[in-house]
Design an enzyme around this catalytic site. Structure first.
Site, PDB file in Angstrom:
ATOM      1  N   ASN A  58     -11.237  -2.160  -4.951  1.00  0.00           N
ATOM      2  CA  ASN A  58     -10.486  -1.167  -5.732  1.00  0.00           C
ATOM      3  C   ASN A  58     -11.199  -0.771  -7.037  1.00  0.00           C
ATOM      4  O   ASN A  58     -10.829   0.220  -7.672  1.00  0.00           O
ATOM      5  CB  ASN A  58      -9.061  -1.671  -6.034  1.00  0.00           C
ATOM      6  CG  ASN A  58      -8.139  -1.620  -4.826  1.00  0.00           C
ATOM      7  OD1 ASN A  58      -7.237  -2.447  -4.677  1.00  0.00           O
ATOM      8  ND2 ASN A  58      -8.341  -0.648  -3.931  1.00  0.00           N
ATOM      9  N   ASP A  72       0.821  -1.215   0.000  1.00  0.00           N
ATOM     10  CA  ASP A  72       0.000   0.000   0.000  1.00  0.00           C
ATOM     11  C   ASP A  72       0.856   1.266   0.000  1.00  0.00           C
ATOM     12  O   ASP A  72       1.960   1.273   0.535  1.00  0.00           O
ATOM     13  CB  ASP A  72      -0.926  -0.017   1.231  1.00  0.00           C
ATOM     14  CG  ASP A  72      -2.047   0.995   1.104  1.00  0.00           C
ATOM     15  OD1 ASP A  72      -2.400   1.379  -0.036  1.00  0.00           O
ATOM     16  OD2 ASP A  72      -2.579   1.416   2.146  1.00  0.00           O
TER      17      ASP A  72
HETATM   18  C1  IPE Z   1      -5.408  -2.521   0.006  1.00  0.00           C
HETATM   19  O1  IPE Z   1      -5.105  -1.181  -0.132  1.00  0.00           O
HETATM   20  C2  IPE Z   1      -5.423  -3.171  -1.341  1.00  0.00           C
HETATM   21  C3  IPE Z   1      -4.138  -3.277  -2.004  1.00  0.00           C
HETATM   22  C4  IPE Z   1      -2.977  -2.919  -1.523  1.00  0.00           C
HETATM   23  C5  IPE Z   1      -4.177  -3.882  -3.308  1.00  0.00           C
HETATM   24  P1  IPE Z   1      -6.239  -0.056  -0.248  1.00  0.00           P
HETATM   25  O2  IPE Z   1      -5.529   1.228  -0.468  1.00  0.00           O
HETATM   26  O3  IPE Z   1      -7.239  -0.437  -1.260  1.00  0.00           O
HETATM   27  O4  IPE Z   1      -6.904  -0.126   1.197  1.00  0.00           O
HETATM   28  P2  IPE Z   1      -7.766   0.949   1.990  1.00  0.00           P
HETATM   29  O5  IPE Z   1      -8.798   1.490   1.045  1.00  0.00           O
HETATM   30  O6  IPE Z   1      -6.822   2.029   2.431  1.00  0.00           O
HETATM   31  O7  IPE Z   1      -8.331   0.206   3.150  1.00  0.00           O
HETATM   32  C1  IPE Z   2      -1.707   0.250  -3.348  1.00  0.00           C
HETATM   33  O1  IPE Z   2      -1.441   1.615  -3.382  1.00  0.00           O
HETATM   34  C2  IPE Z   2      -2.003  -0.316  -4.709  1.00  0.00           C
HETATM   35  C3  IPE Z   2      -3.421  -0.586  -4.960  1.00  0.00           C
HETATM   36  C4  IPE Z   2      -4.386  -0.509  -4.095  1.00  0.00           C
HETATM   37  C5  IPE Z   2      -3.773  -0.981  -6.314  1.00  0.00           C
HETATM   38  P1  IPE Z   2      -2.617   2.677  -3.375  1.00  0.00           P
HETATM   39  O2  IPE Z   2      -3.018   2.964  -4.781  1.00  0.00           O
HETATM   40  O3  IPE Z   2      -3.709   2.275  -2.466  1.00  0.00           O
HETATM   41  O4  IPE Z   2      -1.863   3.934  -2.789  1.00  0.00           O
HETATM   42  P2  IPE Z   2      -2.427   4.941  -1.693  1.00  0.00           P
HETATM   43  O5  IPE Z   2      -2.800   4.130  -0.511  1.00  0.00           O
HETATM   44  O6  IPE Z   2      -3.598   5.631  -2.311  1.00  0.00           O
HETATM   45  O7  IPE Z   2      -1.291   5.860  -1.429  1.00  0.00           O
HETATM   46 MG    MG Z   3      -4.056   2.536  -0.473  1.00  0.00          MG
END
Ligand code: IPE
Ligand code: IPE
Ligand code: MG
EC number: 2.5.1.-
Length: 241
Positions: free
Chosen positions: A60, A12
C-alpha cells in the site's frame, strides 16, 4: 455450532465506497474505522478468540503519498482514541507487520497500546499494518538463521510448530475463517502461512457497509462448510474398500 476461533478480515473497498458517494477516498477510510469498531465488539460477543484485520499492506506504500499519510495518521489517531475502550473491553491488541518505515510517534503509540492491553484475557486483536505475508516469511527466516548462527547450530531441525514461534505473533492459531469485502477474490499477500486451510468467504459489499449481521452470516456459511484437511468426508470414512 462451532464459532471459528480465529477470523481474519481483508477490509477492502473503502476508496470505492467513498468515490461512489462523490466523497474523497479518505472519507472511506474514516467510514472503514467505524465499521471495524462494530465488528470487533460483535466478534468478542460471539466468543471469537482472535480477530486479525488487514489495515495496511507492504504494497500500500505504492499509493499516492497523500493517501498513505492520511492512513498512517488515521491509524495512530484511532489507536489513541480507542485505547481505553479496548482495554476496558478486555481486548488484547497486537500490531503485526514491519515497524521500519513507521514514524517514531506511531511506533510509540503501537508499543503503548500493546503493553497496556498485554494482560487482557478477552479477544486477541491483531492489526496487520505495514504487513505482508511474504515479508513475514522473510523476517521469520532471518530470525531462524540468526538464532541458529548465535547458537552455532549446524544440525537444523525444524517443524511447522517451530515456524509458528518465529512469526509476528507467536502462538497464534491458524486462521479458520477469512473474510474479504469489496468484491475481489484474492489474498493480496495476507497471512500466507496461517491461511493454509482457512475457509474463504467473500462479500461484494464495501468494507464501510459491512455489519455485525454480515459477520454472523459469514460464520453461518463457515458452519455449513465441511472441513477435511486433506482427509475424507463422512461418506468417505464409511466407505469400506
Ligand atoms: C488489501 O487491499 C490490503 C488491505 C485491505 C489493507 P488492497 O486494496 O491493497 O488489495 P489489492 O491491491 O486490490 O490486491
Ligand atoms: C482498503 O480499502 C483499505 C486499505 C487498503 C488501506 P481500499 O483503500 O483498498 O479501497 P478500494 O479497494 O480502493 O476501494
Ligand atoms: Mg482495495
Amino acid at each position: 455450532m462451532k464459532i471459528p476461533s480465529h477470523i481474519a478480515i481483508i477490509m477492502d473497498g473503502n476508496g470505492r465506497w467513498a468515490v461512489e458517494r462523490g466523497l474523497p477516498r479518505k472519507q472511506g477510510h474514516i467510514a472503514g474505522v467505524n465499521a471495524f469498531k462494530k465488528i470487533i465488539s460483535k466478534a468478542a460477543e460471539l466468543g471469537v478468540r482472535a480477530l486479525t484485520v488487514y489495515a495496511f499492506s507492504t504494497e500500500n506504500w505504492n499509493r499516492p503519498r497523500t493517501e498513505v499519510d492520511f492512513i498512517l495518521n488515521l491509524f495512530q489517531k484511532t489507536l489513541l482514541k480507542q485505547a481505553d475502550e479496548l482495554f476496558k473491553n478486555n481486548v488484547k491488541v497486537k500490531v503485526i507487520g514491519r515497524r521500519n518505515g513507521l514514524s517514531r510517534a506511531l511506533t510509540n503509540t503501537i508499543e503503548k497500546i500493546e503493553e497496556m492491553t498485554a494482560g487482557n484475557k478477552g479477544i486477541q486483536l491483531n492489526i496487520a499494518f505495514n504487513y505482508g505475508g511474504r515479508a513475514e516469511i522473510v523476517d521469520m527466516v532471518k530470525k531462524i538463521v540468526n538464532d541458529f548462527a548465535v547458537n552455532n547450530e549446524t544440525n537444523i531441525s525444524l517443524t511447522e510448530q517451530d515456524i509458528n514461534r518465529y512469526l509476528y505473533n507467536p502462538g497464534l492459531a491458524d486462521v479458520e475463517l477469512l473474510i474479504r469485502t469489496g468484491g475481489e477474490r484474492r489474498l493480496s499477500n495476507f497471512l500466507l502461512w496461517q491461511s493454509a486451510y482457512t475457509e474463504l468467504c467473500f462479500f461484494d459489499k464495501y468494507w464501510p457497509d459491512f455489519t455485525a449481521e454480515d459477520l454472523v452470516s459469514a460464520i453461518k456459511i463457515f458452519q455449513q462448510r465441511e472441513r477435511r484437511f486433506g482427509g475424507l468426508n463422512k461418506v468417505g470414512e464409511d466407505y469400506v474398500d
